[in-house]
Design a protein around this motif. Structure first.
Motif, PDB file in Angstrom:
ATOM      1  N   PHE A 185      93.428  21.524  33.329  1.00 53.17           N
ATOM      2  CA  PHE A 185      92.075  21.082  33.660  1.00 53.17           C
ATOM      3  C   PHE A 185      91.009  21.895  32.928  1.00 53.17           C
ATOM      4  O   PHE A 185      89.872  21.996  33.375  1.00 53.17           O
ATOM      5  N   ARG A 186      91.367  22.445  31.778  1.00 52.02           N
ATOM      6  CA  ARG A 186      90.397  23.196  30.979  1.00 52.02           C
ATOM      7  C   ARG A 186      89.721  22.299  29.949  1.00 52.02           C
ATOM      8  O   ARG A 186      89.962  21.100  29.853  1.00 52.02           O
ATOM      9  N   ALA A 187      88.877  22.913  29.124  1.00 52.62           N
ATOM     10  CA  ALA A 187      88.070  22.163  28.165  1.00 52.62           C
ATOM     11  C   ALA A 187      88.909  21.410  27.149  1.00 52.62           C
ATOM     12  O   ALA A 187      88.529  20.310  26.713  1.00 52.62           O
ATOM     13  N   ASP A 188      90.065  21.955  26.734  1.00 56.96           N
ATOM     14  CA  ASP A 188      90.861  21.255  25.737  1.00 56.96           C
ATOM     15  C   ASP A 188      91.357  19.913  26.271  1.00 56.96           C
ATOM     16  O   ASP A 188      91.372  18.909  25.539  1.00 56.96           O
ATOM     17  N   ALA A 189      91.750  19.866  27.558  1.00 62.07           N
ATOM     18  CA  ALA A 189      92.173  18.599  28.150  1.00 62.07           C
ATOM     19  C   ALA A 189      90.999  17.639  28.303  1.00 62.07           C
ATOM     20  O   ALA A 189      91.146  16.421  28.112  1.00 62.07           O
ATOM     21  N   ILE A 190      89.816  18.160  28.620  1.00 61.54           N
ATOM     22  CA  ILE A 190      88.627  17.305  28.751  1.00 61.54           C
ATOM     23  C   ILE A 190      88.303  16.646  27.416  1.00 61.54           C
ATOM     24  O   ILE A 190      87.978  15.453  27.351  1.00 61.54           O
ATOM     25  N   VAL A 191      88.411  17.405  26.342  1.00 65.42           N
ATOM     26  CA  VAL A 191      88.158  16.845  25.007  1.00 65.42           C
ATOM     27  C   VAL A 191      89.152  15.727  24.704  1.00 65.42           C
ATOM     28  O   VAL A 191      88.773  14.654  24.207  1.00 65.42           O
ATOM     29  N   ARG A 192      90.397  15.943  24.997  1.00 62.88           N
ATOM     30  CA  ARG A 192      91.407  14.910  24.711  1.00 62.88           C
ATOM     31  C   ARG A 192      91.201  13.683  25.591  1.00 62.88           C
ATOM     32  O   ARG A 192      91.449  12.545  25.159  1.00 62.88           O
ATOM     33  N   ASP A 193      90.733  13.881  26.823  1.00 63.86           N
ATOM     34  CA  ASP A 193      90.357  12.724  27.655  1.00 63.86           C
ATOM     35  C   ASP A 193      89.268  11.914  26.969  1.00 63.86           C
ATOM     36  O   ASP A 193      89.322  10.672  26.921  1.00 63.86           O
ATOM     37  N   LEU A 194      88.274  12.609  26.450  1.00 59.08           N
ATOM     38  CA  LEU A 194      87.157  11.905  25.818  1.00 59.08           C
ATOM     39  C   LEU A 194      87.592  11.160  24.569  1.00 59.08           C
ATOM     40  O   LEU A 194      87.059  10.085  24.265  1.00 59.08           O
ATOM     41  N   GLU A 195      88.549  11.683  23.851  1.00 57.36           N
ATOM     42  CA  GLU A 195      89.041  10.964  22.682  1.00 57.36           C
ATOM     43  C   GLU A 195      89.758   9.673  23.089  1.00 57.36           C
ATOM     44  O   GLU A 195      89.638   8.649  22.418  1.00 57.36           O
ATOM     45  N   VAL A 196      90.478   9.699  24.202  1.00 55.36           N
ATOM     46  CA  VAL A 196      91.086   8.466  24.723  1.00 55.36           C
ATOM     47  C   VAL A 196      89.994   7.470  25.109  1.00 55.36           C
ATOM     48  O   VAL A 196      90.064   6.275  24.791  1.00 55.36           O
ATOM     49  N   ILE A 197      88.963   7.962  25.784  1.00 56.72           N
ATOM     50  CA  ILE A 197      87.883   7.091  26.240  1.00 56.72           C
ATOM     51  C   ILE A 197      87.084   6.543  25.062  1.00 56.72           C
ATOM     52  O   ILE A 197      86.681   5.371  25.052  1.00 56.72           O
ATOM     53  N   ARG A 198      86.850   7.381  24.060  1.00 57.32           N
ATOM     54  CA  ARG A 198      86.110   6.929  22.871  1.00 57.32           C
ATOM     55  C   ARG A 198      86.830   5.757  22.203  1.00 57.32           C
ATOM     56  O   ARG A 198      86.205   4.754  21.833  1.00 57.32           O
ATOM     57  N   ALA A 199      88.150   5.875  22.069  1.00 59.58           N
ATOM     58  CA  ALA A 199      88.921   4.781  21.476  1.00 59.58           C
ATOM     59  C   ALA A 199      88.864   3.529  22.356  1.00 59.58           C
ATOM     60  O   ALA A 199      88.726   2.406  21.859  1.00 59.58           O
ATOM     61  N   GLU A 200      88.924   3.734  23.656  1.00 61.98           N
ATOM     62  CA  GLU A 200      88.876   2.606  24.593  1.00 61.98           C
ATOM     63  C   GLU A 200      87.552   1.869  24.512  1.00 61.98           C
ATOM     64  O   GLU A 200      87.506   0.640  24.612  1.00 61.98           O
ATOM     65  N   LEU A 201      86.455   2.607  24.326  1.00 56.68           N
ATOM     66  CA  LEU A 201      85.122   1.993  24.263  1.00 56.68           C
ATOM     67  C   LEU A 201      84.773   1.515  22.860  1.00 56.68           C
ATOM     68  O   LEU A 201      83.716   0.903  22.662  1.00 56.68           O
ATOM     69  N   GLY A 202      85.616   1.799  21.887  1.00 52.80           N
ATOM     70  CA  GLY A 202      85.386   1.321  20.530  1.00 52.80           C
ATOM     71  C   GLY A 202      84.265   2.027  19.810  1.00 52.80           C
ATOM     72  O   GLY A 202      83.639   1.457  18.906  1.00 52.80           O
ATOM     73  N   ALA A 203      84.001   3.282  20.181  1.00 53.96           N
ATOM     74  CA  ALA A 203      82.940   4.061  19.520  1.00 53.96           C
ATOM     75  C   ALA A 203      83.534   4.802  18.329  1.00 53.96           C
ATOM     76  O   ALA A 203      84.447   5.615  18.491  1.00 53.96           O
TER      77      ALA A 203
END
Length: 410
Positions: free
Chosen positions: A113-131
């Motif tokens: 639950f540290r920052a590295d996992a948060i960043v990887r979550d955001l990369e999944v979300i970025r791909a999902e949103l097509g940004a």
């Protein structure tokens, strides 16, 4: 699941995203991460600005109606994406304890639950949103996370704005970080007593009585002197001197005094704020209760108020933290991996602008300026106009100026 609704001044879109608990290991299962998109009501297709809040362990800011402060300024240029970082808010909660888990299993779970996992979550979300790329606004711990993003996945970023969140990036020992914070908090105590000279005697009397008497907070916890010293957290806020003074001036033991004293130490609402706090400064290695080991004697038995410092005794004094006690002890000895890639940051190509607050109690100015020099292309705004909460106090101006800086207009 996606839900959209309108409030005065904005269109809100809520989404739940499924991400791996452990990125790269699907056998560990998944968790849910919640985002809320805030868009201007004019329907224009603006790019995304992801807001990374302070913490660790706090959910995203909740938009007001109509949006105000930094968000009102951001909506002129962006759609704002508010992220409930994993384990917070409407994302899958960590909870006080994992049913049936041993302390070692719970501690291992929390390492994800540290920052590295948060960043990887955001990369999944970025791909999902097509940004293709998006911008970041990182406040405090959110700024630390932004530096991790620049280290791990800069190809997903258009520009980065950081407020009060330039962490050391050169594997600086955590003890050096906490030694510096104790110097800053001592200075803040001195400034406070210069403003309110009559409060020192009052504080000493209160601390003595708390050592002698069994005083209970509204939630049933004992108000100990060491717990009251954590009201020094307010010293890093632009309105904090007054909040502390207004607490100390109340009649000792009154309902108002006890309610405000309980509010002054807000570690329980989000337990991972305390449990993972020192790990956010651990750019490699174990922390071993650094803040407590380096605390000056007067912060333990005297009248020096602390700030964002965690101590092992907190898992005894705070009922809401007790379920994490054994896991917290294990995490204090955990050899944390690196969060930042100093070599990659030295070659950074993403435009970055950041505030460095001269009297920041939480983030050491000299280390922040060192980081600013170590990130290629970072433009720093060093100012004594604001405390650590500058984004909340004057967000429209701060976001506007950082945007001008990052885009070469200032």
């Amino acid at each position: 699941m996606t839900t959209t609704y309108r409030i005065p001044g904005a269109v809100l879109t809520e989404r739940e995203h499924t991400v791996p608990l452990v990125h790269g290991d699907p056998s560990r299962g998944t968790i849910s991460v919640f985002t809320r998109e805030v868009a201007a009501p004019d329907g224009l297709d603006r790019p995304y600005l992801v807001f990374l809040q302070g913490g660790p362990g706090f959910e995203a800011a909740r938009p007001t109606s109509p949006p105000s402060g930094w968000m009102a300024r951001a909506l002129k240029d962006f759609r704002v994406l508010l992220l409930d970082q994993r384990g917070t808010g409407r994302s899958t909660p960590v909870g006080p304890v994992i049913p049936g888990a041993t302390a070692a299993e719970q501690a291992e779970y929390l390492t994800h639950f540290r920052a590295d996992a948060i960043v990887r979550d955001l990369e999944v979300i970025r791909a999902e949103l097509g940004a293709e790329r998006w911008s970041l606004l990182g406040q405090s711990f959110g700024g630390f996370t932004s530096l991790t993003y620049l280290s791990l996945a800069p190809e997903g970023l258009r520009e980065v704005l950081i407020t009060g969140g330039l962490a050391p990036i050169t594997n600086r020992p955590v003890d050096e970080v906490y030694a510096a914070t104790w110097v800053r908090v001592r200075e803040a105590n001195q400034r406070y007593h210069e403003r309110y000279p009559g409060d020192l005697a009052r504080l000493r009397t209160i601390l003595r009585r708390l050592d002698e008497e069994d005083v209970r907070l509204p939630n049933g916890d004992r108000l100990t002197s060491r717990r009251l010293r954590q009201a020094g957290m307010w010293l890093g806020d632009s309105a904090g001197f007054e909040r502390l003074h207004h607490l100390l001036e109340l009649p000792f033991g009154s309902a108002a005094f006890l309610a405000d004293a309980q509010m002054a130490s807000g570690w329980e609402r989000n337990p991972i704020y305390a449990t993972l706090h020192e790990s956010s400064y651990a750019d490699g290695g174990a922390t071993r209760w650094s803040a407590g080991r380096l605390a000056p004697e007067e912060a333990i038995t005297g009248d020096l108020l602390g700030a964002e410092h965690v101590f092992p005794w907190m898992w005894d004094d705070y009922a809401g933290l007790r379920a994490h006690r054994e896991a917290a002890q294990l995490l204090a000895e955990h050899p944390w991996p690196r969060l930042y890639d100093a070599d990659r940051l030295a070659r950074n190509k993403v435009p970055v602008a950041a505030t460095v607050y001269v009297d920041d109690v939480y983030v050491e100015r000299s280390f922040a300026e060192e980081t600013a020099r170590g990130v290629r292309g970072l433009r720093a705004w060093v100012t004594n106009e604001y405390a650590h909460n500058g984004l909340r106090a004057d967000g429209e101006r701060i976001v506007g100026r950082l945007l001008d800086m990052v885009r070469g207009r200032a």
